[in-house]
Write a protein that holds these residues in place. Structure first.
Motif, PDB file in Angstrom:
ATOM      1  N   UNK A 241       0.838  -1.209   0.000  1.00 49.24           N
ATOM      2  CA  UNK A 241       0.000   0.000   0.000  1.00 49.24           C
ATOM      3  C   UNK A 241       0.877   1.264   0.000  1.00 49.24           C
ATOM      4  N   UNK A 242       2.009   1.203   0.648  1.00 44.60           N
ATOM      5  CA  UNK A 242       2.919   2.361   0.588  1.00 44.60           C
ATOM      6  C   UNK A 242       3.355   2.636  -0.856  1.00 44.60           C
ATOM      7  N   UNK A 243       3.367   1.561  -1.645  1.00 45.85           N
ATOM      8  CA  UNK A 243       3.800   1.713  -3.033  1.00 45.85           C
ATOM      9  C   UNK A 243       2.619   1.762  -3.993  1.00 45.85           C
ATOM     10  N   UNK A 244       1.430   2.011  -3.500  1.00 42.41           N
ATOM     11  CA  UNK A 244       0.226   1.934  -4.332  1.00 42.41           C
ATOM     12  C   UNK A 244       0.327   2.897  -5.522  1.00 42.41           C
ATOM     13  N   UNK A 245       0.117   2.321  -6.711  1.00 43.57           N
ATOM     14  CA  UNK A 245       0.265   3.121  -7.935  1.00 43.57           C
ATOM     15  C   UNK A 245      -0.857   2.840  -8.943  1.00 43.57           C
ATOM     16  N   UNK A 246      -1.084   1.558  -9.228  1.00 46.67           N
ATOM     17  CA  UNK A 246      -2.012   1.196 -10.307  1.00 46.67           C
ATOM     18  C   UNK A 246      -3.393   1.813 -10.125  1.00 46.67           C
ATOM     19  N   UNK A 260      -6.319  11.648  -4.463  1.00 49.08           N
ATOM     20  CA  UNK A 260      -5.760  10.291  -4.412  1.00 49.08           C
ATOM     21  C   UNK A 260      -4.331  10.242  -4.978  1.00 49.08           C
ATOM     22  N   UNK A 261      -3.683  11.379  -4.944  1.00 49.06           N
ATOM     23  CA  UNK A 261      -2.296  11.415  -5.421  1.00 49.06           C
ATOM     24  C   UNK A 261      -1.405  10.775  -4.352  1.00 49.06           C
ATOM     25  N   UNK A 262      -0.818   9.642  -4.691  1.00 52.10           N
ATOM     26  CA  UNK A 262       0.015   8.932  -3.714  1.00 52.10           C
ATOM     27  C   UNK A 262       1.493   9.209  -3.998  1.00 52.10           C
ATOM     28  N   UNK A 263       2.349   8.759  -3.102  1.00 48.39           N
ATOM     29  CA  UNK A 263       3.792   9.002  -3.288  1.00 48.39           C
ATOM     30  C   UNK A 263       4.306   8.346  -4.570  1.00 48.39           C
ATOM     31  N   UNK A 264       3.868   7.118  -4.825  1.00 46.84           N
ATOM     32  CA  UNK A 264       4.351   6.437  -6.035  1.00 46.84           C
ATOM     33  C   UNK A 264       3.910   7.179  -7.285  1.00 46.84           C
ATOM     34  N   UNK A 265       2.682   7.678  -7.259  1.00 51.11           N
ATOM     35  CA  UNK A 265       2.168   8.422  -8.415  1.00 51.11           C
ATOM     36  C   UNK A 265       2.973   9.715  -8.589  1.00 51.11           C
ATOM     37  N   UNK A 266       3.284  10.349  -7.471  1.00 52.22           N
ATOM     38  CA  UNK A 266       4.050  11.601  -7.533  1.00 52.22           C
ATOM     39  C   UNK A 266       5.473  11.334  -8.053  1.00 52.22           C
ATOM     40  N   UNK A 284      11.800   8.846  -4.032  1.00 53.50           N
ATOM     41  CA  UNK A 284      11.788   7.386  -3.917  1.00 53.50           C
ATOM     42  C   UNK A 284      12.539   6.940  -2.665  1.00 53.50           C
ATOM     43  N   UNK A 285      13.653   7.595  -2.375  1.00 55.10           N
ATOM     44  CA  UNK A 285      14.438   7.208  -1.212  1.00 55.10           C
ATOM     45  C   UNK A 285      13.686   7.526   0.080  1.00 55.10           C
ATOM     46  N   UNK A 286      12.922   8.611   0.065  1.00 55.52           N
ATOM     47  CA  UNK A 286      12.161   8.986   1.268  1.00 55.52           C
ATOM     48  C   UNK A 286      11.113   7.915   1.579  1.00 55.52           C
ATOM     49  N   UNK A 287      10.430   7.442   0.543  1.00 48.54           N
ATOM     50  CA  UNK A 287       9.397   6.418   0.783  1.00 48.54           C
ATOM     51  C   UNK A 287      10.058   5.102   1.200  1.00 48.54           C
ATOM     52  N   UNK A 288      11.248   4.836   0.670  1.00 46.88           N
ATOM     53  CA  UNK A 288      11.988   3.638   1.073  1.00 46.88           C
ATOM     54  C   UNK A 288      12.316   3.701   2.571  1.00 46.88           C
ATOM     55  N   UNK A 289      12.767   4.874   3.029  1.00 48.04           N
ATOM     56  CA  UNK A 289      13.119   5.017   4.446  1.00 48.04           C
ATOM     57  C   UNK A 289      11.900   4.839   5.342  1.00 48.04           C
TER      58      UNK A 289
ATOM     59  N   UNK B  48       4.836  -6.941 -18.155  1.00 49.09           N
ATOM     60  CA  UNK B  48       3.502  -6.977 -17.566  1.00 49.09           C
ATOM     61  C   UNK B  48       3.554  -7.344 -16.090  1.00 49.09           C
ATOM     62  N   UNK B  49       4.589  -6.878 -15.407  1.00 47.64           N
ATOM     63  CA  UNK B  49       4.695  -7.154 -13.985  1.00 47.64           C
ATOM     64  C   UNK B  49       3.535  -6.554 -13.238  1.00 47.64           C
ATOM     65  N   UNK B  50       3.224  -7.157 -12.123  1.00 49.42           N
ATOM     66  CA  UNK B  50       2.057  -6.685 -11.380  1.00 49.42           C
ATOM     67  C   UNK B  50       2.460  -5.877 -10.162  1.00 49.42           C
ATOM     68  N   UNK B  51       3.741  -5.549 -10.059  1.00 46.26           N
ATOM     69  CA  UNK B  51       4.180  -4.795  -8.902  1.00 46.26           C
ATOM     70  C   UNK B  51       3.599  -3.395  -8.966  1.00 46.26           C
ATOM     71  N   UNK B  52       3.209  -2.884  -7.813  1.00 46.40           N
ATOM     72  CA  UNK B  52       2.481  -1.632  -7.815  1.00 46.40           C
ATOM     73  C   UNK B  52       3.353  -0.425  -8.141  1.00 46.40           C
ATOM     74  N   UNK B  53       4.676  -0.558  -7.985  1.00 46.60           N
ATOM     75  CA  UNK B  53       5.543   0.579  -8.278  1.00 46.60           C
ATOM     76  C   UNK B  53       5.759   0.750  -9.772  1.00 46.60           C
ATOM     77  N   UNK B  54       5.473  -0.309 -10.520  1.00 47.39           N
ATOM     78  CA  UNK B  54       5.845  -0.291 -11.915  1.00 47.39           C
ATOM     79  C   UNK B  54       4.997   0.660 -12.728  1.00 47.39           C
ATOM     80  N   UNK B  55       5.642   1.539 -13.517  1.00 45.56           N
ATOM     81  CA  UNK B  55       4.885   2.393 -14.421  1.00 45.56           C
ATOM     82  C   UNK B  55       4.415   1.532 -15.581  1.00 45.56           C
TER      83      UNK B  55
END
Lengths: 311, 463
Positions: A241-246, A260-266, A284-289, B48-55
């Motif tokens: 969820x921290x990496x939520x993008x899709x 709904x702008x998340x860190x990954x989207x930003x 990216x490094x901030x969210x990793x930390x 087609x990876x399903x990882x959420x970080x992937x653009x």
């Protein structure tokens, strides 16, 4: 002379020690492919990302060292605060949904007596997980349309009114949660289901002989023995969820506004749309930390509630 | 012992496989020289990876023509290759004439994604000779040094160049000229006009308004065209242009803009701008004439389906109209809120600095801008920059009604503001529009905040 004495004092290895040494060597060799992959694809890029955050880089022009400029921008950037806050909102909504409802579903399915029906339920719940997120998300966007969506069509037929699924900054979280539940609950469900299969039947039998009901069995037997799985599901879900993008990228585009702008989207917008790779790496490094800290906290806390000893 | 040996061999094989995965992309199917020579379409498979970080990655398709000589030019083109047969047929004529082969690399996605892909291709050493670029990328391609000036080619091929450029308004040529150097051959452009579903106009007893229709007349049209339909859904009078190009078209007609003309100061919060954004918000919430803008909703389709009576686009919806067999549409200028200043945005073919065959690439660019190519390739969609061809092609299509407004404003239309910080500015404007039109945020304070943010972006342009 000293060297000589060391040499003479060295005892030959026993058969057990030789075997242990060879075993260790074999172990390290087994680890080597994973280690190489980690260095090449995870560890190396992470270090590179940290280094790039001190530069301005747009892929075309040469790197320009900018010192702490990206860090200063990070601290002052109001979009960072918005994106972090939105990510936390998703964390609060989605992690409990996946972890609690996934567990309840798995428990319910595991109680089904018919093996065939159990397989059917398992397949139905897990099926959305194997479908590509982007393709189904587009379908859901059409379904959630305010005026032309099929969900609102049925609501109108039932005498209700249009729900602004994607055009209200609060309702949109419900929309994403509904999609996320449908799409990703299968993963948590599967982990729990496997975890439940691994709990020895003797505990349940003993509990039943002692007169325990379903609720007591669930609370006193299932939950404690399933705690390693629960811990794993919570940690992986939280990281996910921290990496939520899709979901925000396809369903809401980060909107309405920045709701709904998340860190990954930003990070995607900064690094891949604006081509500010250096600042993107800082983000990216901030969210990793943050993820690292939260995970370490969870690992620290798990000693108090996770049971690894079945016997 | 045997087991251990086997395990070690397997571990070694795994390591080799892992390392092999990092090999060079030189032999990838998408840019494979063999496939290039055969002129056969080849595809790069998307991850087609399903990882959420992937653009999300999309496919890049290639097609091409084969010339008799050694030279093959690589052309980047926006799209998924759905028109590759038509484009190949047109480019084959160029190949037949010059002996230069053309490999077309289709890159799908938005303009921004297209530019990003080209940047990553260039950075990864995957060269491109010439690129179709829309106005939002002009400054970026020149500032980063990706595009090369074509003045030397023009000097050597003056006649060929004049045959094309002589029929293009200076207004458009100026936009591809930087520091006195010409960087591209313009090919097409779009203004933003009002599209109207004539069936709905007829039902409401309305005719196509005059070219200089006012805000009051526009509101009257909106009111008459908004109604509850029998199936319980609402027919909206208008859909507001909630996108960068369309919203600035409205601003121009009220004497406003996102920024000043030298891209050094934001003007998005000027009183004239606030007035326009307030009108957009009122159309949705105060009057109820327009739907709330929503991600994933095709607004052109809403007009075709009769769910909306008016919308604001360039000529590109003619592709959608064609696909739907829809002909009941008319166009008129945007209402004159205080003035009538049409907007334009266009595109052209840039020759890349890293091109292996810059002369051949610019010859190709010039051919793509020529009447021969445009007449055959561009029946619908954008407006050709060649005035004579534009007039013929636009009227030949036969619709929308009043379609001469597509080409007659070429000489006095004003270009959409597209600084080098275009991606940042689009993000700021899109957020502001969404806050105002969807979240009903206060217009003045939202635009004030957007202006501060935009000023900090544009600061780099101050010398």
């Amino acid at each position: 002379m000293k060297t000589m004495s060391v040499k003479t004092n060295k005892k030959p290895l026993s058969a057990f020690q030789k075997r242990k040494k060879a075993d260790n060597l074999a172990g390290y060799l087994f680890l080597l492919p994973a280690l190489i992959a980690f260095v090449l694809f995870i560890g190396g890029p992470m270090l590179l990302s940290l280094a790039l955050s001190f530069f301005d880089y747009n892929l075309i022009q040469p790197l320009e060292f900018v010192g702490l400029k990206n860090l200063k921008r990070f601290i002052a950037d109001p979009q960072v605060r918005i994106a972090f806050l939105n990510t936390l909102k998703f964390l609060v909504i989605l992690v409990p949904i996946h972890c609690i409802l996934g567990l309840l579903l798995a428990f319910a399915v595991s109680r089904v007596r018919s093996g065939r029906m159990r397989s059917v339920y398992r397949g139905v719940i897990y099926f959305p997980t194997i479908v590509t997120t982007s393709s189904v998300a587009i379908v859901w966007v059409y379904m959630f349309g305010t005026d032309t969506g099929v969900i609102n069509y049925f609501l109108r037929q039932l005498g209700g009114s249009n729900v602004p699924w994607l055009t209200d900054k609060n309702v949109v979280y419900l929309t994403v949660a509904l999609f996320s539940f449908w799409k990703f609950i299968g993963t948590a469900f599967l982990y729990y289901f496997i975890g439940l299969q691994n709990i020895p039947d003797v505990y349940y039998e003993a509990a039943r002989i002692d007169g325990a009901g379903t609720r007591q069995i669930f609370l006193r037997i299932t939950l404690p023995l399933l705690s390693p799985t629960i811990f794993f599901v919570v940690v992986t879900n939280m990281i996910g969820v921290f990496q939520i993008f899709d979901e925000p990228f396809i369903i809401t585009g980060g909107g309405p506004g920045t709701a709904t702008k998340t860190m990954s989207l930003y990070i995607y917008q900064i690094a891949f749309q604006q081509m500010k790779t250096g600042y993107g790496c800082t983000l990216a490094f901030s969210i990793f930390l943050v993820i690292l800290m939260m995970t370490l906290l969870q690992f620290g806390g798990q000693k108090k509630w996770v049971t690894y000893d079945y016997e | 012992m045997k087991k251990r040996l086997l395990a070690m061999i397997l571990a070694g094989a795994l390591a080799v496989c892992a390392l092999a995965g990092c090999g060079s992309k030189e032999n990838g199917t998408g840019t494979d020289s063999a496939s290039k020579e055969e002129g056969s379409p080849a595809q790069e498979q998307p991850a087609e990876g399903d990882t959420q970080m992937e653009a999300p990655e999309e496919e890049t398709t290639t097609s091409g023509t084969t010339g008799g000589g050694d030279v093959t030019v690589r052309l980047a083109w926006l799209g998924s290759g759905q028109d590759k047969e038509a484009l190949d047929a047109c480019l084959q004529k160029f190949t037949d004439k010059t002996g230069i082969g053309v490999e077309t690399v289709y890159i799908p996605g938005s303009w921004q994604e297209y530019f990003t892909k080209i940047q990553t291709m260039v950075a990864g050493g995957d060269y491109i000779d010439c690129v179709y670029v829309a106005i939002e990328g002009f400054e970026m391609f020149i500032d980063t040094g990706m595009a090369a000036p074509i003045d030397d080619w023009i000097a050597a091929h003056q006649e060929e160049y004049d045959a094309v450029a002589g029929d293009i308004d200076q207004n458009v040529i100026d936009k591809v000229t930087f520091d006195g150097k010409i960087y591209a051959i313009p090919e097409e452009w779009n203004n933003v006009v009002t599209h109207m579903n004539t069936n709905l106009l007829e039902e409401a007893g309305l005719s196509i308004p005059e070219a200089d229709w006012t805000k009051e007349e526009f509101l009257e049209y909106c009111e008459k065209l908004t109604k509850e339909k029998e199936d319980g859904t609402k027919q909206y009078g208008v859909v507001v242009p909630g996108y960068y190009f369309g919203a600035e078209a409205w601003l121009y007609n009220n004497g406003a803009a996102y920024m000043n003309d030298d891209f050094t100061k934001s003007t998005i919060n000027s009183p004239e701008s606030v007035e326009v954004f307030q009108l957009m918000q009122d159309l949705i919430y105060k009057y109820g004439y327009a739907p709330v803008p929503q991600t994933g909703v095709d607004e052109i389709q809403l007009l075709i389906d009769g769910n909306v009576a008016m919308g604001f686009w360039g000529r590109w919806p003619t592709n959608n109209y064609n696909a739907n067999g829809f002909r009941d549409v008319a166009v008129q200028y945007i209402p004159s809120f205080s003035t009538n200043q049409p907007i334009w945005g266009g595109g052209g073919i840039f020759t890349m600095n890293a091109s292996k065959n810059p002369d051949a690439a610019t010859s190709l660019a010039c051919y793509i801008g020529s009447a021969d190519f445009i007449r055959e390739f561009m029946a619908a969609g954008a407006i050709p920059v060649l005035n004579s061809v534009a007039q013929d092609l636009v009227s030949e299509l036969g619709y929308p009604q009043n379609n001469q407004i597509f080409w007659e404003s070429a000489s006095f239309a004003k270009a959409v503001h597209s600084p080098i910080q275009y991606p940042e500015c689009v993000d700021i404007v899109d957020r502001a529009i969404s806050e105002i039109l969807v979240n009903q945020a206060d217009v003045q304070s939202t635009l004030d905040a957007a202006a501060v943010e935009m000023d900090s972006c544009l600061m780099d342009n101050i010398e």
